[in-house]
Design an enzyme around this catalytic site. Structure first.
Site, short mmCIF file in Angstrom:
data_model
loop_
_atom_site.label_atom_id
_atom_site.label_comp_id
_atom_site.label_asym_id
_atom_site.label_seq_id
_atom_site.Cartn_x
_atom_site.Cartn_y
_atom_site.Cartn_z
CG ASP A 218 -0.38 7.13 1.61
OD1 ASP A 218 -1.11 6.66 2.49
OD2 ASP A 218 0.56 6.49 1.10
CD GLU A 272 -0.14 7.69 6.65
OE1 GLU A 272 0.49 7.75 5.58
OE2 GLU A 272 -0.49 6.62 7.17
O1 TEU Z 1 0.23 4.25 5.58
C1 TEU Z 1 1.59 4.60 5.81
C2 TEU Z 1 2.13 3.77 6.88
O2 TEU Z 1 3.19 3.98 7.38
C3 TEU Z 1 1.28 2.66 7.31
O3 TEU Z 1 1.74 1.53 6.60
C4 TEU Z 1 1.30 2.41 8.79
O4 TEU Z 1 2.64 2.41 9.26
C5 TEU Z 1 0.72 1.06 9.05
O5 TEU Z 1 -0.38 0.89 8.18
C6 TEU Z 1 0.27 1.02 10.52
O6 TEU Z 1 -0.51 -0.14 10.70
C7 TEU Z 1 -0.29 4.77 4.38
C8 TEU Z 1 -1.74 4.32 4.25
O7 TEU Z 1 -2.50 4.85 5.32
C9 TEU Z 1 -1.76 2.80 4.23
O8 TEU Z 1 -3.11 2.32 4.17
C10 TEU Z 1 -1.00 2.33 3.02
O9 TEU Z 1 -0.95 0.91 3.03
C11 TEU Z 1 0.43 2.89 3.01
O10 TEU Z 1 0.47 4.29 3.28
C12 TEU Z 1 1.05 2.73 1.64
O11 TEU Z 1 0.43 3.61 0.74
#
Ligand code: TEU
Length: 564
Positions: A218, A272
């Site tokens: 993540d 990610e």
């Molecule tokens: O997402 C990382 C992130 O950058 C996201 O916030 C993205 O930019 C945004 O959701 C786009 O709509 C990860 C996870 O996938 C997300 O669900 C989490 O909220 C976030 O990290 C924090 O852990």
């Protein structure tokens, strides 16, 4: 078990023995809270997933990626982790997780777990200890605690903004501030601290030892911060941004890759990484770092031939030098569902297009999502399918204020509609909520399902040869059975501007018509699958077909012209 089950199971078992399985895998994202609720509390659980393994095997996926299933106060739906080595009681137990991993593997399906190394929950023991200690303590050194700015320290240490909106700093009772690039309930870890390195290496081994075939990392480009906490600048050179894509990240992932490679079947590291520059993204995919990373540029593209071609070309060009497969994805638990997104005037995944109340044409969006699905399945590399994508679920936008849970919505004051709308519990059967997600009479699902989803249930779509589910099942089967998948050669074919066409391996062609003019199929080609009915042997707008060219026929310049 009927013939199709046996066929799918046998093939998958064979595929599942391939060591480099991840290079052309189809990975299904399970957002546990919304997948299937076996104990009737209105929240999905591991027992529900175990009960649905036959469905996942029949869909033909190679692996499951579970969004965080760890103990969490759920301030960010589980991405605020308070214990990395356990299962949240709402989902089940560690023993059930181990059983699920084993049962899925017996069905030819591997498991990828989600790890969240950038931050912990504010209820994690480390952060509780940090709050209970003094400024400058060893406990606070694991995080980013700093005195405030301004005369009385009442301003945040710098101007960094949270990705969820608002300042990226919150103040504690003793006046110090702590950093959180997301919600205040998600304090960022300090990746210069040896305890942080050691803890996460142990967490990797904990899950690899329990059979996890890999991890999804993540926020993988955010862990390392500029130690001086310099302000963001619009013109930061690549690698110079104070908390994104910093070079120190590669030392972490090289260490993790050495751990992953130490297993009999090497474990897989999936990043990610939200980076617009494909070359910067590819640096994480060098042979001694991560195996794959999601291609969010492709996901974010508007439904336009030229833009998608550039995205595909630049991704393949950037991945080739590091010999990493591209990873194609159309949706996940963070972005507007494709059926809704592609139905909008601005069909890109831009934050602006997400704004509440942006109109959409679901018929056009569904037609485009079907065409996008076949386009994605035909591309070289691996692909991810987010639960419900295979059903063509739309984004649910009329969620009442008191039912919304996403901090992105809460912290933006409702300007950003947030992500609850793409996290609605899956409809399995029946004609009214909970559509088999829970048993009738169980507690209300944690997010309400629309009353008009009876035609979108797994049961209804399984019986409909024209459904999105039938399209995904057939497309994934053909992809699995065909020699053109995986790393088979890719080459573009000449087309008009509103048409994309490419060949894979020996004789397979994917053809997509984005334009209003119909496109004729090449003479002699065998039609393998189409995302929409062909009228009179021509491709109408927003349609994808897969073709096998007849022996001796070469598909050349004059084939894919519009209007013929
Ligand atoms: O997402 C990382 C992130 O950058 C996201 O916030 C993205 O930019 C945004 O959701 C786009 O709509 C990860 C996870 O996938 C997300 O669900 C989490 O909220 C976030 O990290 C924090 O852990």
């Amino acid at each position: 078990m009927h013939v199709r089950d046996v066929a799918a199971g046998t093939e998958q078992l064979e595929r599942s023995t391939q060591v480099q399985w991840w290079r052309d895998a189809v990975v299904y994202q399970v957002y546990v809270r919304s997948f299937s609720d076996a104990n009737g509390d209105g929240v999905g659980d591991l027992a529900g997933v175990r009960a649905r393994l036959p469905y996942l095997r029949e869909l033909g996926v190679d692996a499951l990626w579970f969004s965080p299933w760890y103990p969490s106060p759920m301030a960010d739906s589980g991405y605020d982790v308070s214990d990395y080595r356990a299962i949240d009681p709402a989902f089940g137990t560690l023993e059930e997780a181990e059983l699920l991993i084993a049962e899925a593997r017996a069905a030819g399906i591997r498991t990828i777990v989600d790890i969240v190394p950038n931050h912990v929950s504010d209820q994690h023991p480390w952060f509780r200890a940090a709050l209970a200690s003094e400024p400058g303590s060893p406990e606070r050194a694991r995080f980013w605690f700093r005195p405030g700015a301004g005369l009385d320290g009442s301003s945040p240490p710098n101007g960094w903004q949270s990705i969820f909106g608002g300042p990226a700093w919150s103040r504690t009772g003793d006046g110090e501030w702590y950093l959180h690039l997301f919600a205040p309930e998600q304090p960022d870890l300090n990746w210069t601290h040896p305890d942080v390195w050691a803890e996460h290496e142990d967490v990797l081994r904990f899950w690899f030892d329990r059979g996890a075939a890999g991890v999804r990392i993540d926020s993988a480009a955010l862990l390392v911060k500029d130690p001086e906490l310099a302000e963001e600048t619009a013109d930061a050179a690549p690698g110079e941004h104070p908390f994104t894509d910093r070079d120190g990240l590669h030392d972490i992932y090289r260490r993790w890759r050495a751990i992953a490679d130490g297993y009999g079947e090497p474990r897989v590291l999936v990043g990610e990484i939200w980076l617009p520059d494909p070359d910067r993204l590819a640096r994480y995919l060098r042979p001694d770092e991560l195996h794959t990373a999601f291609n969010f540029d492709f996901l974010g593209c508007p439904w336009e031939a030229g833009r998608l071609r550039v995205s595909i070309e630049s991704a393949l060009a950037a991945h080739a030098p590091v010999d990493a497969p591209a990873t194609w994805v159309l949706s996940n638990h963070d972005v507007t569902r494709p059926v809704t997104r592609y139905g909008r005037a601005d069909s890109s995944f831009a934050f602006e297009s997400k704004r509440a109340g942006t109109p959409t044409d679901l018929e056009r969006g569904t037609r485009r999502a079907r065409a996008a699905a076949l386009l994605t399945m035909a591309l070289p590399g691996s692909m991810y399918v987010y639960q419900g994508e295979e059903l063509g679920l739309p984004e649910v936008e009329d969620i009442p204020f008191d039912r919304r849970q996403d901090p992105m919505w809460l912290r933006s004051g409702g300007v950003d509609p947030g992500r609850d709308g793409c996290r609605i519990p899956i409809p399995w059967s029946g004609v009214r909520p909970p559509y088999g997600f829970s048993d009738d009479g169980a507690a209300r699902p944690w997010l309400d399902q629309p009353d008009d989803w009876a035609r979108l249930t797994v049961a209804a779509e399984s019986d409909d040869p024209g459904s999105m589910l039938s399209l995904y099942r057939t497309g994934l089967r053909l992809r699995r059975e065909s020699p053109w998948s995986g790393d088979a050669p890719f080459r573009w074919l000449p087309t008009d501007d509103d048409v994309l066409a490419f060949a894979r391996g020996d004789g397979f062609v994917c053809l997509v018509n984005f334009g209003s003019e119909p496109v004729a199929l090449p003479a002699g080609a065998e039609l393998l699958i189409a995302s929409a009915e062909l009228q009179g042997g021509v491709l109408s707008q927003d349609t994808t077909v897969w073709l096998r060219q007849a022996k001796g026929h070469s598909i050349g310049q004059d084939t894919f012209k519009e209007g013929r």
